[in-house]
Design an enzyme around this catalytic site. Structure first.
Site, PDB file in Angstrom:
ATOM      1  CG  ASP A 103     -30.104 -28.505  23.926  1.00 35.98           C
ATOM      2  OD1 ASP A 103     -28.902 -28.201  23.793  1.00 35.98           O
ATOM      3  OD2 ASP A 103     -30.971 -28.256  23.072  1.00 35.98           O
ATOM      4  CE  LYS A 139     -31.786 -27.591  19.264  1.00 39.57           C
ATOM      5  NZ  LYS A 139     -31.705 -27.026  20.615  1.00 39.57           N
TER       6      LYS A 139
HETATM    7  P1  NAP Z   1     -38.532 -20.775  21.780  1.00 39.81           P
HETATM    8  O1  NAP Z   1     -38.849 -22.209  21.561  1.00 39.81           O
HETATM    9  O2  NAP Z   1     -38.834 -19.788  20.716  1.00 39.81           O
HETATM   10  O3  NAP Z   1     -39.263 -20.306  23.142  1.00 39.81           O
HETATM   11  C1  NAP Z   1     -39.150 -18.993  23.595  1.00 39.81           C
HETATM   12  C2  NAP Z   1     -39.944 -18.849  24.877  1.00 39.81           C
HETATM   13  O4  NAP Z   1     -39.711 -17.535  25.378  1.00 39.81           O
HETATM   14  C3  NAP Z   1     -41.445 -18.999  24.703  1.00 39.81           C
HETATM   15  O5  NAP Z   1     -41.965 -19.638  25.832  1.00 39.81           O
HETATM   16  C4  NAP Z   1     -41.920 -17.563  24.612  1.00 39.81           C
HETATM   17  O6  NAP Z   1     -43.216 -17.346  25.142  1.00 39.81           O
HETATM   18  C5  NAP Z   1     -40.953 -16.870  25.547  1.00 39.81           C
HETATM   19  N1  NAP Z   1     -40.803 -15.463  25.165  1.00 39.81           N
HETATM   20  C6  NAP Z   1     -40.347 -14.971  23.982  1.00 39.81           C
HETATM   21  N2  NAP Z   1     -40.355 -13.617  24.011  1.00 39.81           N
HETATM   22  C7  NAP Z   1     -40.846 -13.266  25.215  1.00 39.81           C
HETATM   23  C8  NAP Z   1     -41.112 -12.018  25.830  1.00 39.81           C
HETATM   24  N3  NAP Z   1     -40.854 -10.856  25.202  1.00 39.81           N
HETATM   25  N4  NAP Z   1     -41.615 -12.009  27.079  1.00 39.81           N
HETATM   26  C9  NAP Z   1     -41.891 -13.170  27.728  1.00 39.81           C
HETATM   27  N5  NAP Z   1     -41.663 -14.390  27.197  1.00 39.81           N
HETATM   28  C10 NAP Z   1     -41.141 -14.438  25.951  1.00 39.81           C
HETATM   29  O7  NAP Z   1     -36.984 -20.586  22.081  1.00 39.81           O
HETATM   30  P2  NAP Z   1     -36.008 -21.622  22.820  1.00 39.81           P
HETATM   31  O8  NAP Z   1     -35.334 -22.449  21.811  1.00 39.81           O
HETATM   32  O9  NAP Z   1     -36.758 -22.272  23.925  1.00 39.81           O
HETATM   33  O10 NAP Z   1     -34.894 -20.631  23.405  1.00 39.81           O
HETATM   34  C11 NAP Z   1     -35.209 -19.727  24.447  1.00 39.81           C
HETATM   35  C12 NAP Z   1     -33.944 -19.025  24.910  1.00 39.81           C
HETATM   36  O11 NAP Z   1     -33.066 -19.972  25.489  1.00 39.81           O
HETATM   37  C13 NAP Z   1     -33.177 -18.402  23.734  1.00 39.81           C
HETATM   38  O12 NAP Z   1     -33.386 -17.029  23.756  1.00 39.81           O
HETATM   39  C14 NAP Z   1     -31.729 -18.724  23.969  1.00 39.81           C
HETATM   40  O13 NAP Z   1     -31.047 -17.576  24.407  1.00 39.81           O
HETATM   41  C15 NAP Z   1     -31.739 -19.692  25.143  1.00 39.81           C
HETATM   42  N6  NAP Z   1     -31.055 -20.955  24.794  1.00 39.81           N
HETATM   43  C16 NAP Z   1     -29.824 -21.146  25.291  1.00 39.81           C
HETATM   44  C17 NAP Z   1     -29.149 -22.309  25.022  1.00 39.81           C
HETATM   45  C18 NAP Z   1     -27.782 -22.502  25.621  1.00 39.81           C
HETATM   46  O14 NAP Z   1     -27.045 -23.394  25.177  1.00 39.81           O
HETATM   47  N7  NAP Z   1     -27.409 -21.731  26.610  1.00 39.81           N
HETATM   48  C19 NAP Z   1     -29.745 -23.308  24.238  1.00 39.81           C
HETATM   49  C20 NAP Z   1     -31.022 -23.086  23.730  1.00 39.81           C
HETATM   50  C21 NAP Z   1     -31.661 -21.888  24.002  1.00 39.81           C
HETATM   51  P3  NAP Z   1     -44.553 -17.462  24.234  1.00 39.81           P
HETATM   52  O15 NAP Z   1     -44.917 -18.910  24.273  1.00 39.81           O
HETATM   53  O16 NAP Z   1     -45.511 -16.574  24.925  1.00 39.81           O
HETATM   54  O17 NAP Z   1     -44.175 -16.975  22.856  1.00 39.81           O
END
Ligand code: NAP
Length: 269
Positions: free
Chosen positions: A101, A65
């Site tokens: 998004d 991305k």
């Molecule tokens: P990302 O860039 O990897 O970010 C993940 C975030 O979650 C980080 O801020 C991380 O915190 C936090 N995190 C991870 N594990 C954690 C835990 N055990 N406890 C507390 N915080 C935690 O991922 P992303 O792309 O933003 O996606 C995040 C979520 O959004 C995904 O799991 C997905 O299910 C959802 N999503 C949904 C859509 C949709 O179309 N509905 C689209 C995109 C994403 P740290 O900074 O501390 O690591």
């Protein structure tokens, strides 16, 4: 036959081909959408082929991305703000990079926007940036971000001019709209986890969980028990996809039918 597709790695069971191929059939368009698993090493050659064939539109997912921005002619304001591109489309001869998004966050919340003044975004990754950009588009000025790793929340807050709520204090928020953009609640080891204590959810709140596997997460369950309105993560997926389809074809699709299709597809898996 016009060609479209999704690039990412790994791609797993992406729902995008189901949505877009259904859309093409609905409109009788001679187009197809495929999944193209592509590693970061393979991306430059892939993009060369993309331009020369040419492919008419592309969905972009993890891990490309950010890196795909180097291969487009222009990045939209929205994609620049979020710092990520999830959609490529042609504007004449110009290859554009957009981030739909944000629309995926805006559309499900739009009808509630009047009642929302304070927002809380949990997490500070890519989805959180789209969530904050979405809340800003909805003119919600009072936005907090809370993240396990504080410096990432600080960096996001700096970029968007919003405030940080310490991760340990997130339960004390009084937000009108709460968006979970952490994977807490996702199928697997995290499924039973909830990013927020129920006491932090007021009955008038709207709780939007971006996690969509499972559809009904622990957070949404607790939000319902607190009397709050809930929005499932599938809504974000669907609306970002419908916006991609619109950019590529100029046509909108019926969200009710699209939702039914995606729910059916998830059930069959
Ligand atoms: P990302 O860039 O990897 O970010 C993940 C975030 O979650 C980080 O801020 C991380 O915190 C936090 N995190 C991870 N594990 C954690 C835990 N055990 N406890 C507390 N915080 C935690 O991922 P992303 O792309 O933003 O996606 C995040 C979520 O959004 C995904 O799991 C997905 O299910 C959802 N999503 C949904 C859509 C949709 O179309 N509905 C689209 C995109 C994403 P740290 O900074 O501390 O690591």
């Amino acid at each position: 036959m016009k060609q479209y597709g999704i690039v990412g790695h790994p791609l797993g069971h992406t729902l995008s081909p189901t949505l877009h191929n259904w859309g093409f059939r609905q409109l009788g368009l001679e187009s197809r959408y495929d999944a193209w698993p592509t590693t970061p090493d393979e991306l430059p050659a892939f993009m060369e082929r993309f331009r020369s064939e040419p492919v008419m539109g592309l969905s972009v997912t993890i891990p490309h991305k950010r890196s795909v921005m180097d291969f487009v002619d222009e990045v939209t304001y929205r994609a620049k703000l979020v710092g990520a591109v999830n959609t490529l489309y042609w504007d004449g001869q110009k290859l554009m990079g957009e981030n739909t998004d944000v629309i995926g966050v805006v559309e499900p919340l739009r009808s509630h926007a009047q009642q929302m003044t304070t927002g809380l975004v949990l997490g500070a990754g890519g989805a959180a940036r789209a969530a904050v950009a979405g809340l800003k588009e909805l003119q919600i000025d009072n936005i907090f971000v809370s993240n396990r790793t504080r410096f990432k929340a600080e960096s996001l807050a700096h970029d968007f001019g919003i405030r940080v709520l310490d991760w340990d204090d997130r339960h004390r928020s009084d937000a009108d709209v709460i968006i979970n953009s952490t994977p807490l609640g996702m199928a697997g080891d995290l499924q039973d986890l909830c990013p927020l204590e129920p006491e932090a959810i007021k009955p008038s709140a709207i709780v939007f969980d971006l996690v969509y596997n499972p559809l009904h997460t622990e957070l949404l369950q607790r939000a319902q028990e607190a009397g709050a309105r809930t929005i499932q993560g599938l809504e974000m997926f669907m609306h970002q996809g419908l916006e991609q389809f619109r950019l590529w074809t100029g046509h909108g699709l019926d969200p009710e039918s699209a939702r039914e299709l995606l729910l059916q597809e998830l059930q069959n898996r």
